[in-house]
Design a protein around this motif. Structure first.
Motif, PDB file in Angstrom:
ATOM      1  N   GLN A 123       0.929  -1.210  -0.026  1.00  0.00           N
ATOM      2  CA  GLN A 123      -0.351  -0.065  -0.128  1.00  0.00           C
ATOM      3  C   GLN A 123       0.960   1.374  -0.068  1.00  0.00           C
ATOM      4  N   LYS A 124       1.863   1.167   0.542  1.00  0.00           N
ATOM      5  CA  LYS A 124       2.750   2.262   0.707  1.00  0.00           C
ATOM      6  C   LYS A 124       4.344   1.964   0.703  1.00  0.00           C
ATOM      7  N   GLY A 125       5.105   3.099   0.361  1.00  0.00           N
ATOM      8  CA  GLY A 125       6.455   2.730   0.230  1.00  0.00           C
ATOM      9  C   GLY A 125       7.049   2.510  -1.229  1.00  0.00           C
ATOM     10  N   SER A 126       6.302   2.587  -2.141  1.00  0.00           N
ATOM     11  CA  SER A 126       6.604   2.160  -3.579  1.00  0.00           C
ATOM     12  C   SER A 126       6.784   3.607  -4.287  1.00  0.00           C
ATOM     13  N   GLY A 127       6.060   4.538  -3.926  1.00  0.00           N
ATOM     14  CA  GLY A 127       6.185   5.915  -4.652  1.00  0.00           C
ATOM     15  C   GLY A 127       5.078   5.803  -5.931  1.00  0.00           C
ATOM     16  N   MET A 128       4.479   4.501  -5.757  1.00  0.00           N
ATOM     17  CA  MET A 128       3.249   4.533  -7.075  1.00  0.00           C
ATOM     18  C   MET A 128       1.816   4.791  -6.404  1.00  0.00           C
ATOM     19  N   ALA A 129       1.135   4.579  -7.321  1.00  0.00           N
ATOM     20  CA  ALA A 129      -0.340   4.580  -6.849  1.00  0.00           C
ATOM     21  C   ALA A 129      -0.651   3.150  -5.893  1.00  0.00           C
ATOM     22  N   ARG A 130      -1.684   3.189  -5.359  1.00  0.00           N
ATOM     23  CA  ARG A 130      -2.134   1.866  -4.475  1.00  0.00           C
ATOM     24  C   ARG A 130      -3.018   1.104  -5.872  1.00  0.00           C
ATOM     25  N   ILE A 131      -2.740  -0.151  -5.811  1.00  0.00           N
ATOM     26  CA  ILE A 131      -3.496  -0.993  -6.543  1.00  0.00           C
ATOM     27  C   ILE A 131      -3.947  -2.203  -5.622  1.00  0.00           C
ATOM     28  N   GLY A 132      -5.341  -2.369  -5.719  1.00  0.00           N
ATOM     29  CA  GLY A 132      -5.976  -3.343  -4.920  1.00  0.00           C
ATOM     30  C   GLY A 132      -5.853  -4.712  -5.794  1.00  0.00           C
ATOM     31  N   HIS A 133      -6.172  -4.608  -7.082  1.00  0.00           N
ATOM     32  CA  HIS A 133      -6.080  -6.189  -7.644  1.00  0.00           C
ATOM     33  C   HIS A 133      -5.720  -5.604  -9.348  1.00  0.00           C
ATOM     34  N   LYS A 134      -5.565  -6.595 -10.210  1.00  0.00           N
ATOM     35  CA  LYS A 134      -5.042  -6.288 -11.624  1.00  0.00           C
ATOM     36  C   LYS A 134      -6.399  -6.127 -12.487  1.00  0.00           C
ATOM     37  N   ARG A 135      -7.447  -6.272 -12.100  1.00  0.00           N
ATOM     38  CA  ARG A 135      -8.629  -6.396 -12.820  1.00  0.00           C
ATOM     39  C   ARG A 135      -9.360  -4.967 -13.038  1.00  0.00           C
ATOM     40  N   ALA A 136      -8.513  -3.789 -12.673  1.00  0.00           N
ATOM     41  CA  ALA A 136      -9.062  -2.535 -12.942  1.00  0.00           C
ATOM     42  C   ALA A 136      -9.039  -2.106 -14.352  1.00  0.00           C
ATOM     43  N   ALA A 137      -9.832  -1.305 -14.942  1.00  0.00           N
ATOM     44  CA  ALA A 137     -10.156  -0.968 -16.100  1.00  0.00           C
ATOM     45  C   ALA A 137      -9.025  -0.202 -16.829  1.00  0.00           C
ATOM     46  N   HIS A 138      -8.130   0.451 -16.099  1.00  0.00           N
ATOM     47  CA  HIS A 138      -6.910   1.054 -16.412  1.00  0.00           C
ATOM     48  C   HIS A 138      -5.792   0.451 -16.526  1.00  0.00           C
ATOM     49  N   HIS A 139      -5.751  -1.085 -16.240  1.00  0.00           N
ATOM     50  CA  HIS A 139      -4.733  -1.906 -16.583  1.00  0.00           C
ATOM     51  C   HIS A 139      -5.147  -2.828 -17.701  1.00  0.00           C
ATOM     52  N   ARG A 140      -3.979  -3.401 -18.407  1.00  0.00           N
ATOM     53  CA  ARG A 140      -4.087  -4.244 -19.424  1.00  0.00           C
ATOM     54  C   ARG A 140      -4.663  -5.544 -19.085  1.00  0.00           C
ATOM     55  N   GLY A 141      -5.626  -6.046 -19.843  1.00  0.00           N
ATOM     56  CA  GLY A 141      -6.286  -7.278 -19.614  1.00  0.00           C
ATOM     57  C   GLY A 141      -7.402  -7.207 -18.524  1.00  0.00           C
ATOM     58  N   GLY A 142      -7.663  -5.949 -17.830  1.00  0.00           N
ATOM     59  CA  GLY A 142      -8.695  -5.731 -17.123  1.00  0.00           C
ATOM     60  C   GLY A 142      -9.999  -5.504 -17.601  1.00  0.00           C
ATOM     61  N   ALA A 143     -10.987  -5.021 -16.937  1.00  0.00           N
ATOM     62  CA  ALA A 143     -12.403  -4.806 -17.042  1.00  0.00           C
ATOM     63  C   ALA A 143     -12.388  -3.494 -18.204  1.00  0.00           C
ATOM     64  N   LYS A 144     -13.638  -3.559 -18.705  1.00  0.00           N
ATOM     65  CA  LYS A 144     -14.070  -2.427 -19.722  1.00  0.00           C
ATOM     66  C   LYS A 144     -14.959  -1.486 -18.743  1.00  0.00           C
ATOM     67  N   ALA A 145     -14.616  -0.080 -18.874  1.00  0.00           N
ATOM     68  CA  ALA A 145     -15.345   0.847 -18.208  1.00  0.00           C
ATOM     69  C   ALA A 145     -16.507   1.176 -18.885  1.00  0.00           C
ATOM     70  N   HIS A 146     -17.618   1.240 -18.332  1.00  0.00           N
ATOM     71  CA  HIS A 146     -18.847   1.711 -18.965  1.00  0.00           C
ATOM     72  C   HIS A 146     -19.151   1.057 -20.521  1.00  0.00           C
ATOM     73  N   GLY A 147     -18.854  -0.011 -20.614  1.00  0.00           N
ATOM     74  CA  GLY A 147     -18.831  -0.863 -21.984  1.00  0.00           C
ATOM     75  C   GLY A 147     -20.335  -1.092 -22.052  1.00  0.00           C
ATOM     76  N   PRO A 148     -20.744  -1.537 -23.531  1.00  0.00           N
ATOM     77  CA  PRO A 148     -22.213  -1.856 -23.828  1.00  0.00           C
ATOM     78  C   PRO A 148     -22.503  -3.045 -23.381  1.00  0.00           C
ATOM     79  N   LYS A 149     -23.684  -3.251 -22.860  1.00  0.00           N
ATOM     80  CA  LYS A 149     -24.133  -4.437 -22.397  1.00  0.00           C
ATOM     81  C   LYS A 149     -25.667  -4.531 -22.760  1.00  0.00           C
ATOM     82  N   GLY A 150     -26.092  -5.737 -22.750  1.00  0.00           N
ATOM     83  CA  GLY A 150     -27.922  -5.928 -23.190  1.00  0.00           C
ATOM     84  C   GLY A 150     -27.756  -6.060 -24.591  1.00  0.00           C
TER      85      GLY A 150
END
Length: 236
Positions: free
Chosen positions: A86-113
């Motif tokens: 969480q702290k000490g790396s000097g970079m932003a905190r990351i909880g998991h790798k499935r966030a939309a701004h990561h490669r291979g992550g989810a799509k933010a506000h994508g089409p559905k239905g």
């Protein structure tokens, strides 16, 4: 031959529609009847608003229904392990790798239905658009009526030679586009032979539509197609 004139409304002499060499006796031309085009289909003024609505209707209908199911953070594949401290790396905190701004992550506000793109347009309005398109092709001098479009076998070269013989008197160029409308019982050999010709489309009269007419320079109708379109596009 189709006479493009509004003083004397266009009349098709059926004997002038085919290749002269195919007729055994030239005297037979006098015995063939004339085909008068229906003024209700070929004398309408240009209405770009009607043509536009018909084209939009057809393109939306072709687009059809979209079925999409975009994966969100809860459904995309990936571990929920914390990527770094969480702290000490000097970079932003990351909880998991499935966030939309990561490669291979989810799509933010994508089409559905399910989304239906098709729109509605009254049948009477579509018929009116078909009549306006016919009138405009005649006004431009790009409407051609021939006796029939047939081939004895499946041969693109034979189809090209036959079209050249029939349409050359009208100033048709091989590199210009043409829409061929035949009767509903279209000749299978000609349809298969002409589908490899560039910028040439063959349709039965039951598939006549405004979009394809406007998308080609020449509109070529067989005699049977003329009769079919009078029945298809008449006011009801």
């Amino acid at each position: 031959r189709l006479i493009h004139s509004y003083d004397n409304f266009p009349v098709v002499r059926l004997g002038d529609c085919g290749i002269m060499e195919e007729l055994e006796e030239l005297e037979e031309l006098e015995e063939l009847p004339n085909l008068s085009l229906n003024p209700l289909l070929y004398t309408l003024p240009l209405r770009t608003d009607i043509l536009h609505r018909c084209v939009v209707y057809q393109r939306n209908k072709f687009r059809g229904v979209r079925r999409a199911l975009t994966k969100t953070i809860s459904t995309v594949s990936g571990s929920g392990k914390k990527m770094r401290a969480q702290k000490g790396s000097g970079m932003a905190r990351i909880g998991h790798k499935r966030a939309a701004h990561h490669r291979g992550g989810a799509k933010a506000h994508g089409p559905k239905g399910i989304k239906d793109y098709s729109t509605k347009l009254d049948k009477s309005f579509r018929r009116l658009g078909g009549r306006v398109a016919l009138s405009q092709k005649l006004r431009e001098g790009n409407l051609i009526v021939v006796d029939d479009l047939r081939c004895s076998d499946i041969s693109t070269k034979a189809a090209k030679r036959r079209l050249g013989g029939k349409l050359a008197p009208y100033g048709y160029d091989d590199f210009e586009s043409a829409l061929m409308i035949t009767g509903n019982d279209a000749d299978r050999y000609f349809r298969l032979s002409a589908r490899n010709l560039p910028n040439v489309t063959v349709l039965p009269s039951m598939s006549y539509n405004v979009y394809d007419v406007l998308n080609h320079k020449y509109l070529v109708l067989t005699v049977q197609a003329v009769l079919d379109l009078e029945h298809k596009l008449r006011e009801k």
